[in-house]
Design a protein around this motif. Structure first.
Motif, mmCIF file in Angstrom:
data_model
loop_
_atom_site.group_PDB
_atom_site.id
_atom_site.type_symbol
_atom_site.label_atom_id
_atom_site.label_comp_id
_atom_site.label_asym_id
_atom_site.label_seq_id
_atom_site.Cartn_x
_atom_site.Cartn_y
_atom_site.Cartn_z
ATOM 1 N N ASN A 108 0.816 -1.209 0.000
ATOM 2 C CA ASN A 108 0.000 0.000 0.000
ATOM 3 C C ASN A 108 0.858 1.271 0.000
ATOM 4 N N ALA A 109 2.098 1.157 0.473
ATOM 5 C CA ALA A 109 2.981 2.326 0.507
ATOM 6 C C ALA A 109 3.321 2.826 -0.887
ATOM 7 N N THR A 110 2.994 2.046 -1.930
ATOM 8 C CA THR A 110 3.289 2.476 -3.300
ATOM 9 C C THR A 110 2.234 3.426 -3.854
ATOM 10 N N VAL A 111 1.183 3.715 -3.101
ATOM 11 C CA VAL A 111 0.103 4.578 -3.598
ATOM 12 C C VAL A 111 0.627 5.902 -4.168
ATOM 13 N N PRO A 112 1.513 6.640 -3.461
ATOM 14 C CA PRO A 112 1.986 7.905 -4.039
ATOM 15 C C PRO A 112 2.695 7.730 -5.378
ATOM 16 N N MET A 113 3.354 6.593 -5.581
ATOM 17 C CA MET A 113 4.023 6.358 -6.857
ATOM 18 C C MET A 113 3.006 6.212 -7.977
ATOM 19 N N PHE A 114 1.950 5.449 -7.725
ATOM 20 C CA PHE A 114 0.906 5.320 -8.736
ATOM 21 C C PHE A 114 0.194 6.653 -8.955
ATOM 22 N N GLY A 179 -4.577 5.910 -6.919
ATOM 23 C CA GLY A 179 -3.903 6.913 -7.733
ATOM 24 C C GLY A 179 -4.846 7.591 -8.716
ATOM 25 N N ILE A 180 -5.728 6.797 -9.333
ATOM 26 C CA ILE A 180 -6.714 7.361 -10.258
ATOM 27 C C ILE A 180 -7.680 8.283 -9.518
ATOM 28 N N SER A 181 -8.094 7.869 -8.324
ATOM 29 C CA SER A 181 -9.058 8.679 -7.571
ATOM 30 C C SER A 181 -8.474 10.026 -7.169
ATOM 31 N N ALA A 182 -7.157 10.053 -6.890
ATOM 32 C CA ALA A 182 -6.533 11.325 -6.519
ATOM 33 C C ALA A 182 -6.604 12.314 -7.675
ATOM 34 N N SER A 183 -6.290 11.851 -8.881
ATOM 35 C CA SER A 183 -6.357 12.737 -10.042
ATOM 36 C C SER A 183 -7.801 13.073 -10.405
ATOM 37 N N ALA A 184 -8.714 12.120 -10.231
ATOM 38 C CA ALA A 184 -10.124 12.390 -10.509
ATOM 39 C C ALA A 184 -10.673 13.437 -9.547
ATOM 40 N N THR A 185 -10.259 13.349 -8.275
ATOM 41 C CA THR A 185 -10.684 14.351 -7.302
ATOM 42 C C THR A 185 -10.162 15.727 -7.689
ATOM 43 N N ARG A 186 -8.905 15.768 -8.087
ATOM 44 C CA ARG A 186 -8.298 17.038 -8.526
ATOM 45 C C ARG A 186 -9.035 17.595 -9.742
ATOM 46 N N LEU A 258 1.467 13.934 3.290
ATOM 47 C CA LEU A 258 1.833 12.765 2.504
ATOM 48 C C LEU A 258 2.772 11.828 3.250
ATOM 49 N N THR A 259 3.504 12.346 4.210
ATOM 50 C CA THR A 259 4.463 11.508 4.938
ATOM 51 C C THR A 259 3.776 10.449 5.793
ATOM 52 N N VAL A 260 2.472 10.518 5.930
ATOM 53 C CA VAL A 260 1.753 9.468 6.659
ATOM 54 C C VAL A 260 1.960 8.117 5.982
ATOM 55 N N THR A 261 2.285 8.153 4.682
ATOM 56 C CA THR A 261 2.541 6.925 3.931
ATOM 57 C C THR A 261 3.620 6.078 4.594
ATOM 58 N N PHE A 262 4.594 6.733 5.215
ATOM 59 C CA PHE A 262 5.695 5.997 5.834
ATOM 60 C C PHE A 262 5.293 5.388 7.173
ATOM 61 N N ILE A 291 11.053 0.168 -1.003
ATOM 62 C CA ILE A 291 9.822 0.834 -1.426
ATOM 63 C C ILE A 291 9.738 2.231 -0.829
ATOM 64 N N VAL A 292 10.064 2.363 0.450
ATOM 65 C CA VAL A 292 10.007 3.672 1.105
ATOM 66 C C VAL A 292 10.973 4.645 0.442
ATOM 67 N N CYS A 293 12.166 4.184 0.092
ATOM 68 C CA CYS A 293 13.116 5.044 -0.618
ATOM 69 C C CYS A 293 12.534 5.485 -1.962
ATOM 70 N N GLY A 294 11.907 4.544 -2.650
ATOM 71 C CA GLY A 294 11.291 4.886 -3.929
ATOM 72 C C GLY A 294 10.174 5.896 -3.789
ATOM 73 N N VAL A 295 9.341 5.719 -2.760
ATOM 74 C CA VAL A 295 8.241 6.657 -2.519
ATOM 75 C C VAL A 295 8.780 8.041 -2.180
ATOM 76 N N ALA A 296 9.812 8.093 -1.338
ATOM 77 C CA ALA A 296 10.389 9.382 -0.939
ATOM 78 C C ALA A 296 10.906 10.147 -2.149
ATOM 79 N N LEU A 297 11.538 9.433 -3.099
ATOM 80 C CA LEU A 297 12.058 10.089 -4.299
ATOM 81 C C LEU A 297 10.942 10.424 -5.287
ATOM 82 N N SER A 298 10.034 9.480 -5.517
ATOM 83 C CA SER A 298 9.010 9.674 -6.546
ATOM 84 C C SER A 298 8.006 10.754 -6.178
ATOM 85 N N THR A 299 7.826 11.015 -4.900
ATOM 86 C CA THR A 299 6.885 12.057 -4.466
ATOM 87 C C THR A 299 7.561 13.403 -4.259
#
Length: 311
Positions: A108-114, A179-186, A258-262, A291-299
């Motif tokens: 689930n921590a990959t949500v920000p990446m998607f 991820g789709i819902s975040a953009s749809a909300t925006r 967004l850091t709640v992801t961690f 994964i956490v390193c990837g999320v930190a960079l991708s976000t």
């Protein structure tokens, strides 16, 4: 977007309390989903969750005077609710029939990446080199996790590797949906009070899951423990968590929120070990770190771009 008017914490950094509490509540959702889905089944458990959340949020919406807003935007909020709640909640409940709550929370921590990928495709928000590297690292971590899960890591008793792969794919499907819902909300819900969006989304998810849940309703009445788990899931990990999240955005800003992801996987793993007797393998911890390193960079929370010149 105007946030819910809830009194802010008194201390200058009171948002930290909200951040930790939100991580604890969302981490607990995996524990509650596993307990509830084991007796209700995936679709009924997800349906009960969103129905309870809708019943909890609706009176708050009316007290805040946002009823007319919801009535005006009911189609958009309910449709977004299908993608933001109905589909991902059902997929996670399905996955938790096979894999541990800790493993599901790590995926689930990959949500920000998607979310970054969907925003790239939808709004042409092209990530820079540092964020692209983060996407590669994050998805490498998921691949590492899935490969070892197929060998039996993070599974319930009597579950096989094929079931684990389907479970991890279900988790990834839920993350894509988020991820789709975040953009749809925006795109479609900008400027709408978040409480109206939250309430409408839970109502929409309830309507979406109602018929499948009734069709698959368990023949034997679930235990009191399962009911209590879903009540806690709907009220605390969905209704109250939404309110905390909106307040966190208001007081600390989206980047800090967004850091709640961690924090979510940390709490989910802790609950799984303490209350469900789940085992955490060294490989899961390694994959979680990747994964956490990837999320930190991708976000963009960590940027490997240009450094400030000194002198």
């Amino acid at each position: 977007m105007k946030a819910v008017a809830i009194p802010a914490a008194g201390a200058p950094r009171g948002w930290l309390v909200d951040l930790v509490l939100l991580g604890a509540l969302w981490g607990a959702s995996f524990l509650f989903m596993r307990i509830g889905a084991a007796e209700f089944g995936a679709l009924p458990a997800a349906a009960v969750r969103v129905a309870i959340a809708a019943v909890f949020l609706l009176p708050l919406l009316l007290v805040r005077g946002h009823g007319p807003t919801l009535a005006k935007h009911w189609k958009a909020t309910m449709l977004v609710g299908v993608v933001s709640s109905g589909i991902p909640f059902a997929l996670f409940c399905f996955a938790l029939l096979t894999i541990t709550s800790g493993l599901a929370a790590v995926v689930n921590a990959t949500v920000p990446m998607f979310g970054a990928l969907v925003a790239w495709a939808w709004f042409k928000d092209r990530p820079n080199g540092s964020r692209l590297l983060g996407l590669v690292i994050g998805f490498t971590g998921v691949a590492m996790l899935a490969s070892r899960s197929a060998g039996g890591a993070g599974l319930h008793a009597n579950a096989d590797g094929n079931a684990a792969l389907w479970a991890v794919l279900a988790c990834l499907g839920a993350c894509v949906s988020y991820g789709i819902s975040a953009s749809a909300t925006r795109r479609y819900l900008g400027g709408i009070p978040p409480l109206a969006t939250a309430t409408g989304s839970q109502i929409g998810a309830t309507l979406f899951l109602a018929l499948p849940a009734l069709w698959l309703w368990p023949a034997q009445m679930p235990s009191l423990q399962a009911w209590l788990a879903l009540i806690a899931l709907g009220v605390a990990s969905t209704g109250i968590a939404y309110i905390l999240f909106f307040r966190l955005i208001e007081n600390a800003g989206p980047a800090r929120a967004l850091t709640v992801t961690f924090l979510v996987p940390v709490f989910a793993v802790f609950y799984g070990v303490v209350f469900l007797g789940e085992h955490v393998t060294q490989w899961m911890l390694i994959c979680a770190a990747v994964i956490v390193c990837g999320v930190a960079l991708s976000t963009g929370l960590v940027n490997l771009g240009r450094r400030r010149s000194t002198g």
